[in-house]
Design a protein around this motif. Structure first.
Motif, PDB file in Angstrom:
ATOM      1  N   ASP A 129       0.834  -1.208   0.000  1.00  0.00           N
ATOM      2  CA  ASP A 129       0.000   0.000   0.000  1.00  0.00           C
ATOM      3  C   ASP A 129       0.871   1.262   0.000  1.00  0.00           C
ATOM      4  O   ASP A 129       0.551   2.257  -0.667  1.00  0.00           O
ATOM      5  CB  ASP A 129      -0.911   0.013   1.223  1.00  0.00           C
ATOM      6  N   LYS A 215      -1.486   4.020   7.248  1.00  0.00           N
ATOM      7  CA  LYS A 215      -2.471   4.967   6.715  1.00  0.00           C
ATOM      8  C   LYS A 215      -2.250   5.227   5.229  1.00  0.00           C
ATOM      9  O   LYS A 215      -2.728   6.227   4.692  1.00  0.00           O
ATOM     10  CB  LYS A 215      -2.403   6.278   7.501  1.00  0.00           C
ATOM     11  N   LYS A 217      -3.435   3.777   2.563  1.00  0.00           N
ATOM     12  CA  LYS A 217      -4.647   3.795   1.735  1.00  0.00           C
ATOM     13  C   LYS A 217      -5.369   5.137   1.844  1.00  0.00           C
ATOM     14  O   LYS A 217      -5.865   5.672   0.845  1.00  0.00           O
ATOM     15  CB  LYS A 217      -5.578   2.655   2.148  1.00  0.00           C
ATOM     16  N   ASP A 218      -5.423   5.668   3.059  1.00  0.00           N
ATOM     17  CA  ASP A 218      -6.014   6.991   3.237  1.00  0.00           C
ATOM     18  C   ASP A 218      -5.187   8.054   2.521  1.00  0.00           C
ATOM     19  O   ASP A 218      -5.733   8.986   1.911  1.00  0.00           O
ATOM     20  CB  ASP A 218      -6.109   7.319   4.725  1.00  0.00           C
ATOM     21  N   LEU A 219      -3.870   7.921   2.579  1.00  0.00           N
ATOM     22  CA  LEU A 219      -2.988   8.852   1.871  1.00  0.00           C
ATOM     23  C   LEU A 219      -3.239   8.792   0.377  1.00  0.00           C
ATOM     24  O   LEU A 219      -3.329   9.836  -0.291  1.00  0.00           O
ATOM     25  CB  LEU A 219      -1.528   8.518   2.178  1.00  0.00           C
ATOM     26  N   LYS A 221      -5.950   8.002  -1.116  1.00  0.00           N
ATOM     27  CA  LYS A 221      -7.241   8.653  -1.356  1.00  0.00           C
ATOM     28  C   LYS A 221      -7.085  10.167  -1.379  1.00  0.00           C
ATOM     29  O   LYS A 221      -7.630  10.854  -2.248  1.00  0.00           O
ATOM     30  CB  LYS A 221      -8.230   8.236  -0.264  1.00  0.00           C
ATOM     31  N   ARG A 222      -6.312  10.702  -0.429  1.00  0.00           N
ATOM     32  CA  ARG A 222      -6.099  12.151  -0.381  1.00  0.00           C
ATOM     33  C   ARG A 222      -5.325  12.649  -1.606  1.00  0.00           C
ATOM     34  O   ARG A 222      -5.583  13.748  -2.118  1.00  0.00           O
ATOM     35  CB  ARG A 222      -5.347  12.522   0.894  1.00  0.00           C
ATOM     36  N   GLU A 225      -7.829  12.668  -4.473  1.00  0.00           N
ATOM     37  CA  GLU A 225      -8.812  13.737  -4.294  1.00  0.00           C
ATOM     38  C   GLU A 225      -8.209  15.108  -4.581  1.00  0.00           C
ATOM     39  O   GLU A 225      -8.917  16.016  -5.012  1.00  0.00           O
ATOM     40  CB  GLU A 225      -9.368  13.701  -2.870  1.00  0.00           C
TER      41      GLU A 225
END
Length: 453
Positions: A129, A215, A217-219, A221-222, A225
């Motif tokens: 990831d 984190k 995966k969240d990174l 996504k950011r 975005e």
């Protein structure tokens, strides 16, 4: 090496040895280019540092391709282990990975061929990831670099990049490796950009401030975005620069005499475009140009009507008349005075993240020794302000944001402890305003220091 000629199994064994030695010796890609490897001393290196390679600066496109391959290869290695390595689909996937690998220089397939066993599933999945996030941010930075044609990257993109490369470093170390060449290459590119454009990134740029790879995966996504927003900002900055250059051209022409109808039409068109694009009518650079145009053509009512929305509350700059009605003192050139005082001073400019500040114009006008850009994300975060100011390599701070009381107190405390000067900018970052506030607030200190030195 001679024995490997015509013996694929010997070449494979040498490749595995190469990979293993590379990781043990901090993954230096050049170690085995000589036929003799000299023994180092027996000390074990227990600290890591982000080494910055020599020119040319890292290739973002190659970083993206290699990092994506590593993420895919890690997931394949997990799947191969869980299924026992059998099946036509697995073999086809591995063949595809190895084919792509042939076009990726300095990319070592340790997860496929390495001498050490594959670590537990959890850390491997986290590392995959983390590579995905690093690959995506490198790809996005490459796209925006082409689009911007040399403009400084957005500060929040640099923060995302810092988090991505730090996450990979932590993730691979959790796998028992010393480091990763693409992480180091991306760090080198990031460091080059922050140095070249003097942007200060205060998170995940040091080994004692690591990112959390769980984190990733969240990174990712950011990062995805933010892509459209980053692209819009670059387009807006280029359009803003084009319109300001057009107004500068007409301002310089207007100093030589009256305006032609074509000039007036061009100015009108530029200002209409400015408004339609949603740019601020109180933009300091625009207001200064409007003031100068109005001052040079105070009798041109048609032009003043065009400029009026951008002059509200402002006094047009004085017209340069031929003979004054009465003797007058020469006008004070505050920018020239500030230039003299700041020539040997390292300056950091703090501004609200997302705000457009023309630091290039400020640097050209005031000519400090160094001008560092510091984007502030949270005006309330006293700890973040304390960390940022403590790490700045600067002697004077320009405060172009209105910090909350606790954050402002933290800034003053650190400035006092480090003997840093700071200047509040209530009217923003226009060159005239910065020069005025520098002279008013710390001019005496700078003169005193200059005399003492």
């Amino acid at each position: 090496m001679e024995a490997s000629q015509g013996h694929p199994e010997v070449r494979d064994a040498l490749r595995s040895l190469h990979t293993w030695l590379g990781h043990q010796l901090d993954s230096s890609s050049g170690l085995l280019r000589e036929k003799v490897v000299h023994a180092a001393d027996g000390r074990r290196v227990t600290t890591l540092d982000h080494s910055i390679p020599s020119e040319p600066v890292a290739d973002l496109e190659m970083i993206q391709r290699r990092a994506q391959w590593k993420g895919d290869a890690l997931r394949f290695a997990l799947e191969r282990r869980s299924s026992g390595g059998e099946g036509a689909e697995l073999k086809a996937t591995e063949e595809k990975l190895r084919t792509v690998l042939g076009s990726l220089p300095e990319c070592y397939p340790w997860m496929l061929d390495g001498p050490m066993p594959l670590p537990a599933d959890g850390p491997v999945e986290i590392a995959a990831d983390a590579y995905d996030a690093l690959a995506r941010v490198a790809e996005l930075a490459h796209e925006l670099e082409i689009q911007s044609a040399g403009l400084a990257p957005a500060s929040d993109l640099l923060y995302l990049m810092a988090e991505a490369q730090s996450g990979v470093l932590v993730a691979v170390r959790n796998l028992g490796l010393r480091g990763d060449s693409d992480q180091r290459d991306l760090f080198a590119w990031l460091k080059d950009q922050t140095t070249r454009h003097r942007v200060y990134v205060d998170r995940h740029m040091r080994l004692d401030n690591p990112a959390d790879p769980t984190k990733a995966k969240d990174l990712l996504k950011r990062i995805n975005e933010g892509r459209e927003e980053f692209s819009k900002r670059i387009t807006a900055r280029k359009e803003r620069g084009t319109l300001l250059n057009k107004l500068r051209y007409h301002t310089s022409r207007s100093q030589d005499g009256g305006l032609l109808d074509a000039d007036r039409e061009s100015i009108t068109s530029a200002l209409e475009q400015w408004s339609s694009l949603g740019f601020a009518t109180r933009d300091r650079t625009l207001v200064e140009l409007a003031q100068e145009l109005a001052g040079n053509h105070a009798d041109d009512k048609e032009l003043l009507a065009i400029l009026n929305p951008f002059l509200e509350g402002q006094v047009p700059k004085a017209v340069k008349s031929g003979v004054p009605d009465s003797p007058a003192l020469p006008e004070r050139d505050m920018q020239a005075e500030s230039r003299d005082l700041l020539a040997d001073v390292s300056v950091a400019g703090m501004y609200q993240e997302g705000e457009e500040v023309d630091f290039d114009a400020l640097e050209k006008s005031l000519c400090p020794k160094v001008l560092i850009q510091v984007a502030v994300k949270d005006l309330k975060d006293a700890d973040a302000i304390r960390t940022v100011v403590s790490g700045l390599d600067a002697e004077l701070i320009l405060l172009g944001v209105r910090l909350e009381p606790d954050a402002y107190s933290a800034l003053k405390q650190v400035c006092t402890e480090r003997e840093l000067l700071f200047v509040r900018l209530p009217d923003g970052y226009s060159c005239d305003q910065v020069a005025k506030q520098v002279l008013r607030q710390v001019g005496w200190r700078l003169r005193k220091d200059s005399v003492e030195s």
